[in-house]
Design an enzyme around this catalytic site. Sequence first.
Site, PDB file in Angstrom:
ATOM      1  CG  HIS A   1       2.572  -1.916   4.343  1.00  0.00           C
ATOM      2  ND1 HIS A   1       1.945  -3.121   4.117  1.00  0.00           N
ATOM      3  CD2 HIS A   1       3.060  -1.998   5.603  1.00  0.00           C
ATOM      4  CE1 HIS A   1       2.050  -3.891   5.177  1.00  0.00           C
ATOM      5  NE2 HIS A   1       2.726  -3.237   6.095  1.00  0.00           N
TER       6      HIS A   1
ATOM      7  CG  ASP B   1      -2.532   1.861   5.461  1.00  0.00           C
ATOM      8  OD1 ASP B   1      -2.169   0.969   6.240  1.00  0.00           O
ATOM      9  OD2 ASP B   1      -3.044   1.622   4.353  1.00  0.00           O
TER      10      ASP B   1
ATOM     11  CG  HIS C   1      -4.207  -2.620   8.631  1.00  0.00           C
ATOM     12  ND1 HIS C   1      -4.434  -3.510   7.584  1.00  0.00           N
ATOM     13  CD2 HIS C   1      -3.846  -3.372   9.700  1.00  0.00           C
ATOM     14  CE1 HIS C   1      -4.217  -4.743   8.012  1.00  0.00           C
ATOM     15  NE2 HIS C   1      -3.867  -4.694   9.287  1.00  0.00           N
TER      16      HIS C   1
ATOM     17  CG  ASP D   1      -5.025  -3.185   2.011  1.00  0.00           C
ATOM     18  OD1 ASP D   1      -5.141  -4.420   1.892  1.00  0.00           O
ATOM     19  OD2 ASP D   1      -4.083  -2.650   2.613  1.00  0.00           O
TER      20      ASP D   1
ATOM     21  CG  HIS E   1      -2.282   0.623   0.883  1.00  0.00           C
ATOM     22  ND1 HIS E   1      -3.415   0.407   1.629  1.00  0.00           N
ATOM     23  CD2 HIS E   1      -2.670   1.476  -0.109  1.00  0.00           C
ATOM     24  CE1 HIS E   1      -4.437   1.086   1.120  1.00  0.00           C
ATOM     25  NE2 HIS E   1      -4.002   1.749   0.073  1.00  0.00           N
TER      26      HIS E   1
ATOM     27  CG  ASP F   1      -6.219  -0.570   4.614  1.00  0.00           C
ATOM     28  OD1 ASP F   1      -6.109  -1.636   5.262  1.00  0.00           O
ATOM     29  OD2 ASP F   1      -5.254  -0.016   4.060  1.00  0.00           O
TER      30      ASP F   1
ATOM     31  CD  GLU G   1      -0.413  -4.403   1.435  1.00  0.00           C
ATOM     32  OE1 GLU G   1       0.097  -5.545   1.515  1.00  0.00           O
ATOM     33  OE2 GLU G   1       0.179  -3.365   1.801  1.00  0.00           O
TER      34      GLU G   1
ATOM     35  CG  ASP H   1      -5.709  -5.418   4.683  1.00  0.00           C
ATOM     36  OD1 ASP H   1      -6.565  -4.514   4.712  1.00  0.00           O
ATOM     37  OD2 ASP H   1      -4.505  -5.200   4.952  1.00  0.00           O
TER      38      ASP H   1
END
Length: 304
Positions: A144, A131, A129, A230, A104, A127, A276, A232
Amino acid sequence: MDRTVRVLGVPMDLGADRRGVDMGPSAIRYGGLAEQLDGLGVDCTDGGDLAVPRPEARDPDADHPRGGRAKFHRETREVCEDVRTAVSGTIDDGEFPLVLGGDHSIAIGTVAGAAEPDESLGVVWFDAHGDFNTPQTTPSGNIHGMSLAAILGKESFADESWAHTPAVSEENVVLVGLRNLDEGERRLIRESDVTAYSMSDVDARSVPEVVEEALGIAADGTDAIHVSLDMDWLDPTEAPGVGTPVRGGVSYREAHVAMEYVAERHDKLRSMELVEVNPILDDHNQTAELACELAASAFGKRIL
């Protein structure tokens, strides 16, 4: 999609701890991206892959911002500058950049390239996360996990012109589906003006309601929108081939609905990236194939 889509691969794994995401662009292509877009009648060209240095030949801690930690900082900067040039050139040619990662960290370059001079750009970040770490807060040093903070010029990124994109205002940045944050980035998100929806928010309100609102915030007063997906963001049962899976993500259908809402903003959508995908960790290229399907939904594919 009324523009030709130009696919740009960035086989980048310098921003992450686990190897394998450098093969993500190839896996997505193999998963049928061109066929999905052709089936929609979308013109698609492939701009090939950008060059990325091999981590074995570089020192991860050779160069990083003063007072913090950012592995492969110099190399990431160089790659993101190339991504910026490729994305900007694609837009100048009247085509739509669809960037395939890689980790990412490449979003720093994609957003910089999508931000036209004297214009404003909204960002929707799907996402697990945030980031939102910086070299000062990161527990890992992996860039990332800093990409959005870099774009917004947080802490030491404020003085890094390759990363900080002033065309992106915090008020027009929306994170969707958060469920794994480090303490430092949690603080920075709370102190910022970005809008953040956790998976608890999604559960309470539904994907359509949250995504429609997120796109509205990103579009409010801006000239264009960038969408960063992303993989994930999805639950690992749907997308096992990612480097940092987190249980409790969106389902297959919820992800498609989200991308269908993205398609409804096609008049403002300027760029998109899929990141990702890690085929080493995948099950029969399941995650890459799903990335292709979600791209098709973002470009207008419907059940009826």
